[in-house]
Structures are given as structure tokens and as C-alpha cells.
Design a protein around this motif. Structure first.
Motif, mmCIF file in Angstrom:
data_model
loop_
_atom_site.group_PDB
_atom_site.id
_atom_site.type_symbol
_atom_site.label_atom_id
_atom_site.label_comp_id
_atom_site.label_asym_id
_atom_site.label_seq_id
_atom_site.Cartn_x
_atom_site.Cartn_y
_atom_site.Cartn_z
ATOM 1 N N PHE A 92 -14.723 55.744 -45.586
ATOM 2 C CA PHE A 92 -13.885 54.669 -46.118
ATOM 3 C C PHE A 92 -13.890 54.656 -47.644
ATOM 4 O O PHE A 92 -13.741 53.614 -48.269
ATOM 5 C CB PHE A 92 -14.337 53.324 -45.550
ATOM 6 C CG PHE A 92 -14.284 53.302 -44.047
ATOM 7 C CD1 PHE A 92 -13.059 53.348 -43.400
ATOM 8 C CD2 PHE A 92 -15.440 53.281 -43.291
ATOM 9 C CE1 PHE A 92 -12.992 53.362 -42.023
ATOM 10 C CE2 PHE A 92 -15.382 53.297 -41.904
ATOM 11 C CZ PHE A 92 -14.153 53.332 -41.270
ATOM 12 N N LEU A 94 -12.310 55.410 -51.231
ATOM 13 C CA LEU A 94 -10.929 55.441 -51.741
ATOM 14 C C LEU A 94 -10.461 56.855 -52.092
ATOM 15 O O LEU A 94 -9.410 57.299 -51.640
ATOM 16 C CB LEU A 94 -10.817 54.529 -52.966
ATOM 17 C CG LEU A 94 -9.421 54.438 -53.592
ATOM 18 C CD1 LEU A 94 -8.450 53.780 -52.656
ATOM 19 C CD2 LEU A 94 -9.475 53.694 -54.917
ATOM 20 N N ASN A 97 -9.741 59.036 -49.153
ATOM 21 C CA ASN A 97 -8.555 58.627 -48.412
ATOM 22 C C ASN A 97 -7.262 58.960 -49.148
ATOM 23 O O ASN A 97 -6.248 59.259 -48.516
ATOM 24 C CB ASN A 97 -8.622 57.135 -48.088
ATOM 25 C CG ASN A 97 -9.506 56.889 -46.886
ATOM 26 O OD1 ASN A 97 -9.426 57.619 -45.898
ATOM 27 N ND2 ASN A 97 -10.367 55.900 -46.957
ATOM 28 N N SER A 107 -4.009 58.000 -43.895
ATOM 29 C CA SER A 107 -5.384 57.806 -44.361
ATOM 30 C C SER A 107 -5.983 56.596 -43.687
ATOM 31 O O SER A 107 -5.278 55.800 -43.061
ATOM 32 C CB SER A 107 -5.411 57.646 -45.878
ATOM 33 O OG SER A 107 -4.692 56.486 -46.240
ATOM 34 N N SER A 110 -9.631 51.904 -46.934
ATOM 35 C CA SER A 110 -10.692 52.223 -47.894
ATOM 36 C C SER A 110 -11.284 50.967 -48.520
ATOM 37 O O SER A 110 -10.588 49.986 -48.755
ATOM 38 C CB SER A 110 -10.187 53.179 -48.961
ATOM 39 O OG SER A 110 -8.990 52.705 -49.509
ATOM 40 N N SER A 116 -18.273 50.894 -52.351
ATOM 41 C CA SER A 116 -18.610 52.263 -51.948
ATOM 42 C C SER A 116 -19.730 52.810 -52.817
ATOM 43 O O SER A 116 -20.636 53.483 -52.334
ATOM 44 C CB SER A 116 -17.382 53.170 -52.073
ATOM 45 O OG SER A 116 -16.401 52.787 -51.162
ATOM 46 N N LYS B 41 -9.741 48.638 -56.442
ATOM 47 C CA LYS B 41 -9.415 50.046 -56.225
ATOM 48 C C LYS B 41 -8.683 50.613 -57.429
ATOM 49 O O LYS B 41 -7.616 51.193 -57.316
ATOM 50 C CB LYS B 41 -8.590 50.206 -54.954
ATOM 51 C CG LYS B 41 -9.371 49.774 -53.733
ATOM 52 C CD LYS B 41 -8.558 49.741 -52.493
ATOM 53 C CE LYS B 41 -9.395 49.176 -51.349
ATOM 54 N NZ LYS B 41 -8.609 49.010 -50.136
#
Lengths: 221, 134
Positions: A92, A94, A97, A107, A110, A116, B41
Motif C-alpha cells: 500500500f 504510494l 502503486n 493500482s 495507497s 508508510s 500523498k
């Protein structure tokens, strides 16, 4: 070299990984087909009582006392966390993916990168705990050989290099190359080393567990 | 991903990218600011040397595109500063399957991931090669 490691070697690694596990799976049944002994299941003497949810939970908790939980609770927690994250953290991630989407057009979900990163650090701490145990605890050291250190290194190296790569410590391109290389090495070695417990754990756990549990002495494998 | 900030940011980003036509003097280093991307992200902004890509022999239509029946029918004379219709985000909106993040990644990685014969000055190949941390 770089092109090979991040190109064909990845495909080769996955093929060896999957075919290797398949081979070991078939081997497992082929080598144990001839049964040395066998008898029908023992009759159940006690009629199974109807269990309430509470009783099931209670019996699960009680049976924990027959496991590693009783002898070494710290190791139980560390090893559980380690194994869950070993699979979960990279799946998972980023960056992985995004590359997956680039290659295959789909994908997985994530996690946020900071999370992470933290999970990776936890894997490394768990790895350090295993290393420490092998170095410092006499009864563990007694049965440790170089092979065990190498296997530990193979498992942890992708996480160590990944951790560095995310932070862009040291020479980034080199670290990334090592990251991909170490991942490939892990995949290739899983079927043929102690890391094979990725497959064999489930075989042992459920076949032996079944033999001594539900089936009461009968072998199904 | 579907947040308002996301779309606003990418529109701004496209402005930055499309600022100036190749006919005019380009500011060499553009900053593709990805720092306001999806929550949690985001990676550092990408310094994008536009001139370097032109010098390497890429033509405008190698990157800038408007596809019709699989053919790039973009009129190069429309590649002018302020022309909103040729901005990436005009098609690659936040709701499109190829939203801006994917469009950029696809466009850049399409070349940057290829094996190269000339190893002397290899372009960035991994995430951190473009999204450089300070």
C-alpha cells in the motif's frame, strides 16, 4: 546493469517466485503421498457443546497460553507486527502503486506517505530486535548460523534501502538501484530458503493443526 | 483527490507549465508544484528544465498534444502563453480518468523509464530524481 535490474530482472524475480512456490507446493504433496501410517479418525468421545460467542473468545484466549504468547509475549508481538507490515507496508505504498498504475493501468489503495514511512521504520526496528536476539540471547545464539543472518538481511534490506530512498539519503540513484535489487533477491530466494515459511507456514499450520484438531489423528496430506 | 484545492492547484500548475510559447524566450527552469496534491500523498515540486528538453531534440508535439482518432492534430501555433484551451488541465481535469497527476506521470515516465544507450548523462529515472528533497 541498471537496465537489467529494473527491467527483465523484475519479471524474472516474479516468475521464479511464483513458479518456485508452486514447485514447493507440489513437492510437499508429492513427497508425503506415501503414508507411513494411517488410521481412521478417532471417535469423538465428548459431544461438542454448543458454544456461545463469549465461550469461543474465552477458549481462544485460553489456548493462547499454549503458544509463544506464554513464553515470550514481546517476541509474539514483534514477530506479528513484523510479518503483517512486511506484506502490508510495500503493498500500500504510494510510489509502488503509481508505478503499478503506470505499468498495468490499475493500482491498489495507497496509504499516506508519512504513515508508510513510519511503518517501514517499525519493520526496521523489528528487524533490529531479531538481530539483537540472535546476537545477545545465548540460547538463540547457540542455534544461529551465518545463514540466519543472511536470511534476515535479505528480508530487511528492501525496507532499509526503501527507507533511505524515501528520505533521499546517500546517492539516490544508487540507493534506488539497491532497493530494486534487494527486492528482486528477496522474491527469488523466498521459495528456496527459510523464507519459504511464507508458503509452508500455512501448510504446517492447517494440515498439522487439522490432524491434531478436527480430524483427530487422521492425515489428509 | 476530488477536493477543490486539488483542481485549483493543478490549474495553477498548468498555468506555470504553459507560460510562454516555445517561440518566445522560455524561462528555463519551471517549477511544477505538486506540493498541494492529495492529502498525505505529496512530493516536493519538480524543477522542470523546458529548454533542456527542446535542446535534446524533442519537438513541441512530442509532449503537447490534442488527439483525434489516435493522431496528434495539435496546431503548434496555438502553443501560446495564456491560451487556456491548450493547457493540460483543459482535458486532464480532476475528474478525468487521466487526471493531471497521472497525465504528468505518464508523459514524463513514458520517456524517463525507457532504457537509454547514452549512459553518460542519464535523465532521472526514479521518483526522487524529479521530486527532489531539499
Amino acid at each position: 546493469m541498471v537496465d537489467f535490474v529494473q527491467g527483465p530482472l523484475i519479471s524474472i524475480a516474479f516468475i521464479v517466485f511464483i513458479l518456485g512456490l508452486l514447485f514447493q507446493w507440489i513437492q510437499f504433496f508429492r513427497l508425503t503421498r506415501k503414508k507411513e501410517w494411517g488410521h481412521p479418525p478417532l471417535p469423538r468421545e465428548i459431544k461438542p457443546e454448543k458454544k456461545t460467542a463469549g465461550k469461543i473468545v474465552a477458549s481462544c484466549l485460553t489456548s493462547l497460553k499454549g503458544t509463544l504468547w506464554k513464553t515470550d509475549p514481546v517476541l509474539t508481538v514483534v514477530t506479528t507486527v513484523f510479518h503483517v507490515l512486511l506484506i502490508g507496508a510495500p503493498l500500500f505504498l504510494l510510489g509502488h502503486n503509481i508505478l503499478l498504475y503506470q505499468s498495468w493501468g490499475w493500482s491498489l489503495f495507497s496509504l499516506p506517505e508519512a504513515l508508510s514511512d513510519g511503518l517501514t521504520l517499525i519493520v526496521l526496528v523489528c528487524g533490529a530486535y531479531f538481530l539483537g536476539r540472535r546476537l545477545l540471547v545465548a540460547r538463540v545464539r547457540a542455534i544461529t548460523t551465518l545463514y540466519d543472518y543472511v536470511v534476515l538481511l535479505i528480508a530487511v534490506a528492501p525496507f532499509l534501502t526503501g527507507f533511505f530512498a524515501y528520505r533521499q539519503w546517500f546517492h539516490y540513484e544508487t540507493v534506488m538501484m539497491l532497493h530494486i535489487l534487494s527486492g528482486n533477491i528477496m522474491l527469488i530466494t523466498i521459495p528456496f530458503t527459510k523464507l519459504g515459511h511464507m508458503l509452508f507456514f500455512f501448510l504446517y499450520r492447517f494440515f498439522l493443526g487439522g490432524e491434531y484438531g478436527f480430524l483427530r489423528g487422521a492425515r489428509t496430506w | 483527490m476530488k477536493r477543490l484545492g486539488f483542481s485549483v492547484f493543478f490549474i495553477a500548475l498548468t498555468f506555470i507549465l504553459m507560460a510562454g510559447s516555445p517561440l518566445m524566450a522560455q524561462s528555463d527552469m519551471m517549477l511544477l508544484d505538486s506540493s498541494k496534491g492529495r492529502a498525505g500523498k505529496k512530493r516536493p515540486p519538480v524543477p522542470f528544465p523546458h529548454n533542456l528538453h527542446v535542446e535534446k531534440g524533442w519537438s513541441c508535439k512530442d509532449c503537447h498534444h490534442l488527439y483525434e482518432k489516435g493522431e496528434n492534430i495539435l496546431d503548434e501555433s496555438t502553443l501560446e502563453e495564456g491560451n487556456k484551451e491548450i493547457q493540460c488541465s483543459a482535458c486532464h481535469g480532476p475528474k478525468s480518468r487521466l487526471h493531471l497527476e497521472r497525465a504528468y506521470h505518464g508523459q514524463c515516465l513514458g520517456c524517463h523509464k525507457k532504457p537509454l544507450k547514452d549512459r553518460e548523462k542519464a535523465p532521472p529515472r526514479y521518483c526522487g530524481g524529479c521530486h527532489v528533497r531539499k
